[in-house]
Design an enzyme around this catalytic site. Structure first.
Site, PDB file in Angstrom:
ATOM      1  N   LYS A 120      -4.428   8.230   7.810  1.00 21.23           N
ATOM      2  CA  LYS A 120      -3.894   7.205   6.918  1.00 21.23           C
ATOM      3  C   LYS A 120      -2.398   7.413   6.695  1.00 21.23           C
ATOM      4  CE  LYS A 120      -7.958   5.359   5.724  1.00 21.23           C
ATOM      5  NZ  LYS A 120      -8.888   5.943   4.763  1.00 21.23           N
TER       6      LYS A 120
ATOM      7  N   GLY B   2     -13.817   2.068   1.866  1.00 20.68           N
ATOM      8  CA  GLY B   2     -14.854   1.523   1.000  1.00 20.68           C
ATOM      9  C   GLY B   2     -14.690   1.880  -0.447  1.00 20.68           C
TER      10      GLY B   2
ATOM     11  N   GLU C 232      -1.182   7.911  -2.971  1.00 22.05           N
ATOM     12  CA  GLU C 232      -0.516   6.638  -2.742  1.00 22.05           C
ATOM     13  C   GLU C 232      -0.030   6.118  -4.078  1.00 22.05           C
ATOM     14  OE1 GLU C 232      -2.830   3.155  -1.444  1.00 22.05           O
ATOM     15  OE2 GLU C 232      -2.618   4.101   0.526  1.00 22.05           O
TER      16      GLU C 232
ATOM     17  N   HIS D 199      -4.550  -7.304  -3.652  1.00 22.30           N
ATOM     18  CA  HIS D 199      -4.877  -6.711  -2.369  1.00 22.30           C
ATOM     19  C   HIS D 199      -4.973  -7.844  -1.349  1.00 22.30           C
ATOM     20  CE1 HIS D 199      -7.367  -3.786   0.153  1.00 22.30           C
ATOM     21  NE2 HIS D 199      -7.370  -4.906   0.815  1.00 22.30           N
TER      22      HIS D 199
ATOM     23  N   GLU E  85      -4.065  -3.768   5.618  1.00 21.18           N
ATOM     24  CA  GLU E  85      -4.183  -3.995   4.183  1.00 21.18           C
ATOM     25  C   GLU E  85      -2.848  -3.774   3.476  1.00 21.18           C
ATOM     26  OE1 GLU E  85      -7.360  -1.485   2.738  1.00 21.18           O
ATOM     27  OE2 GLU E  85      -8.879  -2.908   3.438  1.00 21.18           O
TER      28      GLU E  85
ATOM     29  N   GLU F  46      -3.042   0.531   4.487  1.00 24.37           N
ATOM     30  CA  GLU F  46      -3.795   1.117   5.581  1.00 24.37           C
ATOM     31  C   GLU F  46      -4.294   0.062   6.546  1.00 24.37           C
ATOM     32  OE1 GLU F  46      -6.834   2.882   2.804  1.00 24.37           O
ATOM     33  OE2 GLU F  46      -8.209   2.036   4.274  1.00 24.37           O
TER      34      GLU F  46
ATOM     35  N   ASN G 175      -7.575  -1.051   9.114  1.00 25.82           N
ATOM     36  CA  ASN G 175      -8.989  -0.864   9.442  1.00 25.82           C
ATOM     37  C   ASN G 175      -9.201  -1.304  10.879  1.00 25.82           C
ATOM     38  OD1 ASN G 175      -9.650  -0.048   6.790  1.00 25.82           O
ATOM     39  ND2 ASN G 175      -9.696  -2.172   6.152  1.00 25.82           N
TER      40      ASN G 175
ATOM     41  N   ARG H  27     -11.565  -2.017  12.932  1.00 24.64           N
ATOM     42  CA  ARG H  27     -12.947  -2.439  13.175  1.00 24.64           C
ATOM     43  C   ARG H  27     -13.111  -3.851  12.613  1.00 24.64           C
ATOM     44  NH1 ARG H  27     -14.296  -2.131   7.824  1.00 24.64           N
ATOM     45  NH2 ARG H  27     -13.310  -0.442   6.675  1.00 24.64           N
TER      46      ARG H  27
ATOM     47  N   VAL I 252     -16.274  -6.447   6.689  1.00 24.07           N
ATOM     48  CA  VAL I 252     -17.352  -7.170   6.012  1.00 24.07           C
ATOM     49  C   VAL I 252     -16.961  -8.632   5.808  1.00 24.07           C
ATOM     50  CG1 VAL I 252     -18.661  -7.370   3.862  1.00 24.07           C
ATOM     51  CG2 VAL I 252     -18.201  -5.113   4.829  1.00 24.07           C
TER      52      VAL I 252
END
Lengths: 455, 276
Positions: A116, A164, A200, A208, A275, A288, A290, A292, A295
């Protein structure tokens, strides 16, 4: 193109991936733990293989079990879904070593973006404003305190190995930090098997906002707009929407283009989400990435008409992107409501149980991604996500209205869910104004929400 | 903060009533063997079943727990509340990794068998019933198998997904002791052991050499050895196993399985998959 894909995940995302495979004419094999023997994805799979007991460590987190299943069933690719091994570069490397394609970024890209703190440095070097944070992992408490001093309180303590929202703590003073460190370490160790932490800067009144990117292996990439995920409880997302009500159209474009440019320059491949935290002034800071599928990907699909899982598969198979930014059209407004098995009245305590009745809503702009069915026994071993209600409308007001109707129609009997919570959220003025921040739920408080719901 | 990490102990009431099941001593036949530790095991097991287990089941029922596992000395006890309603609409997936015809899972409970009367309950992973042979219970996988069957017949199941290779000596009629190596399952080149679930005679090898098998797949059927001296004890336990609750067992409890841990991995709290 792949002939046969092993789906190494469970619940609603396994079903989602299976649907994409079906639509592409690709055979779908579902790997499942004993606890998921009767799940919907297993029922629909072309083939299903039991890979281990309920414990994730011995099933969905077991690289040998998953790869062995892929090999014995003759698969040529593995889709890891989200969570579990989806961002594990070692697993991606093992997959490749066994002659299979990992559907996601290649191992070296995953490795490059694994840390990260390292990723923040990397993307900052490529021009992205980043959130102030600690340099590398926290060596010890002394190092943590020194870094927090440098960054400036309040700071968020975050686990390096996970996502998460788990293992995270917000601290406002050195004393709070000292108290939080051992707790966060132990939570991170339990959840992710790795207790390394970093810090952070926390922006008060932040939102966000994340950007979806799609990049092929030839350096061509597009962004597919942003998503606002500010409605969170203890750093876990509950409701997401797109486009973000927080930024003007021009600011949104600036954000998305900056994200895409930096990530392509840094050599990213396949699908990913960057993000950001957006402060009151509308300035954004990268936190950060992600690497992948996420959701909340359906809200981007609703606006763009793209099938993001299909794109993942196509790009992993080496296909070129085939379209440019000008071809990406984002229309209307979409909101996703995460339906969880949790007791809002008892501090969102996760629930297990059997679904006695399940009726999904429908109509224009209403999509329900769920693995539920009447009679399904929700296993207690995994996360509490039961499904996602994704609503699209030509504008936000219509989407909200359609969401109200859909939530009224939705029936899940037999366990306690957060559906009532969502219905209440849609009566909340701050949410309806679109001016909420990540503090929304903490400020209003779960208790207040419940009290309203009980009316 | 941890509302996504679910530990079995903290799970709230599933809401469904527990179905009737009887605890099963099981190993009385094994007690007849000459080994003193096996006999002691049987005595302990008998006491466990008639005294401690009913109390435990009663307590468990009154609690809101859905599942409870206890490790006590060499023993591992797991109590699981199963769904009262068999979901008639659920299709039994029964698929296997090689695309073969599904193995039959009977929709109705055979007359024998002391486990949950609801074999179609989703997630009842503790036992598989072979409908053609009442009283047969799948145990395993591999090592440290859970007992709970009639004690007359058990199955060694696969400890992992991979390719099965039986020992050359493994044929019908071959005598085995509990824990004997029966073969291996090759997982990415690493061989995992398949062991005999109890003393007995190999009745059938259910998978071919080189066959792809999944976790929990039935591999070898073993029958208990019937020796003349223990025929009475053996059949007594057999009879008590075939449906009637054993004396002292709580009639409306959850399904229970009891097993010596013998080095098998304790299933601890599981890490759930993290999501965004």
């Amino acid at each position: 193109m792949f002939e046969r894909i092993l789906i190494a995940n469970r619940g609603e995302i396994a079903l989602r991936i299976l649907r994409a495979c079906r639509q592409m004419g690709i055979s779908a094999v579902v790997a499942y733990s004993e606890a998921d023997r009767d799940s919907r994805a297993v029922q629909l799979a072309d083939e299903a293989i039991c890979i281990g007991p309920a414990e994730a460590k011995r099933s969905y987190l077991s690289a040998p079990a998953i790869l062995s299943a892929a090999i014995v069933s003759g698969c040529d690719a593995v889709h890891p879904g989200y969570g579990f091994l989806s961002e594990d570069d070692t697993f991606a490397e093992m997959t490749r070593a066994h002659g299979l394609t990992f559907i996601g970024p290649p191992p070296e890209v995953l490795e490059r973006f694994a840390s990260k703190a390292g990723t923040r440095t990397l993307l900052a070097a490529h021009g992205l404003p980043t959130i102030p944070g600690s340099e590398g992992m926290l060596r010890d408490d002394e190092h943590a305190l020194a870094e927090a001093e440098r960054i400036g309180y309040p700071v968020l303590v975050k686990p390096s190995a996970g996502g998460g929202g788990r293992g995270m703590r917000l601290v406002r003073s050195p004393r709070e930090l000292e108290q939080a460190l051992p707790i966060c370490r132990s939570e991170a160790l339990t959840a992710f098997g790795d207790d390394s932490l970093y810090l952070e800067r926390w922006l008060e009144e932040n939102r966000h906002v994340e950007v979806q990117v799609v990049v092929d292996r030839y350096g061509n990439g597009v962004h597919v707009g942003e998503r606002d995920c500010s409605v969170q409880r203890r750093h876990q997302k509950i409701v997401e929407e797109a486009p973000t009500p927080a930024l003007s159209a021009e600011a949104r474009t600036r954000l998305c283009e900056a994200a895409l440019e930096a990530v392509v320059a840094a050599g990213y491949e396949n699908l990913g989400t960057l993000e950001f935290l957006v402060d009151r002034e509308g300035d954004f800071y990268f936190i950060e990435i992600n690497c992948r599928i996420q959701v909340e990907h359906p809200i981007t699909e609703a606006l763009s008409g793209l099938d993001l899982v299909r794109e993942q598969i196509r790009l992993a198979a080496g296909e070129p992107l085939g379209y440019t930014q000008a071809d990406v059209e984002l229309r209307g407004h979409a909101i996703e409501f995460r339906i969880n098995a949790e007791d809002v009245a008892r501090d969102f305590q996760p629930q297990a149980g059997t679904v006695e009745r399940y009726l999904a809503p429908g109509g224009p702009g209403v999509r329900m991604d769920s693995h539920l069915f009447a009679g399904y026994e929700v296993p207690p071993y995994y996360d509490s996500l039961l499904g996602k209600l994704v609503i699209w409308g030509p504008d936000r007001a219509t989407a909200v209205e359609r969401a109200r109707v859909a939530l009224d129609e939705l029936v899940i009997d037999g366990l306690i869910t957060n559906v009532e919570f969502h219905r209440t959220l849609l009566t909340n003025e701050v949410f309806l104004d679109g001016a909420f921040t990540t503090q929304l739920l903490d400020r209003i408080g779960s208790a207040a929400f419940v009290a309203v719901a009980a009316r | 903060m941890q509302d996504e990490a679910l530990q079995p102990e903290s799970v709230a009431e599933p809401g469904a009533a527990a179905t009737a099941a009887a605890a099963e001593p099981g190993a009385a036949a094994a007690a007849a063997a000459a080994e003193p530790d096996v006999a002691a095991d049987a005595v302990r097991l008998g006491r466990l079943a008639s005294e401690e287990l009913p109390a435990l089941i009663a307590r468990f029922e009154q609690s809101g727990l859905g599942e409870l596992e206890i490790h006590h000395q060499d023993w591992r006890i797991r109590l699981r509340r199963s769904s009262a309603q068999a979901p008639a609409a659920v299709e039994r997936p029964a698929r296997r990794g090689r695309g073969q015809a599904p193995k039959e899972q009977p929709p109705s409970q055979p007359a024998g068998g002391p486990v949950s009367r609801d074999p179609a309950a989703p997630g009842s992973a503790a036992a598989l019933i072979d409908g053609a042979h009442p009283g047969v219970l799948a145990v395993g996988p591999g090592r440290g198998a859970e007992s709970g069957g009639s004690g007359r017949r058990r199955l060694a199941t696969s400890p992992a997904v991979g390719y099965f290779s039986p020992l050359d000596a493994l044929t019908s009629g071959h005598q085995v002791r509990s824990g004997d190596l029966l073969g291996h399952v090759d997982v990415l080149g690493v061989r995992q052991e398949v062991v005999a679930p109890m003393d007995g005679i190999v009745v059938r090898v259910l998978a071919e050499p080189g066959q792809a098998v999944e976790y929990g797949e039935e591999l070898v059927r073993v029958d208990a050895m019937r020796q003349s001296s223990d025929a009475a004890a053996g059949s007594a336990s057999g009879e008590s196993a075939s449906g009637a609750p054993t004396p002292g067992a709580n009639a409306s409890g959850a399904s229970a399985s009891v097993a010596p841990t013998s080095g098998a991995n304790a299933s601890g709290a599981s890490a759930s998959g993290g999501i965004d």
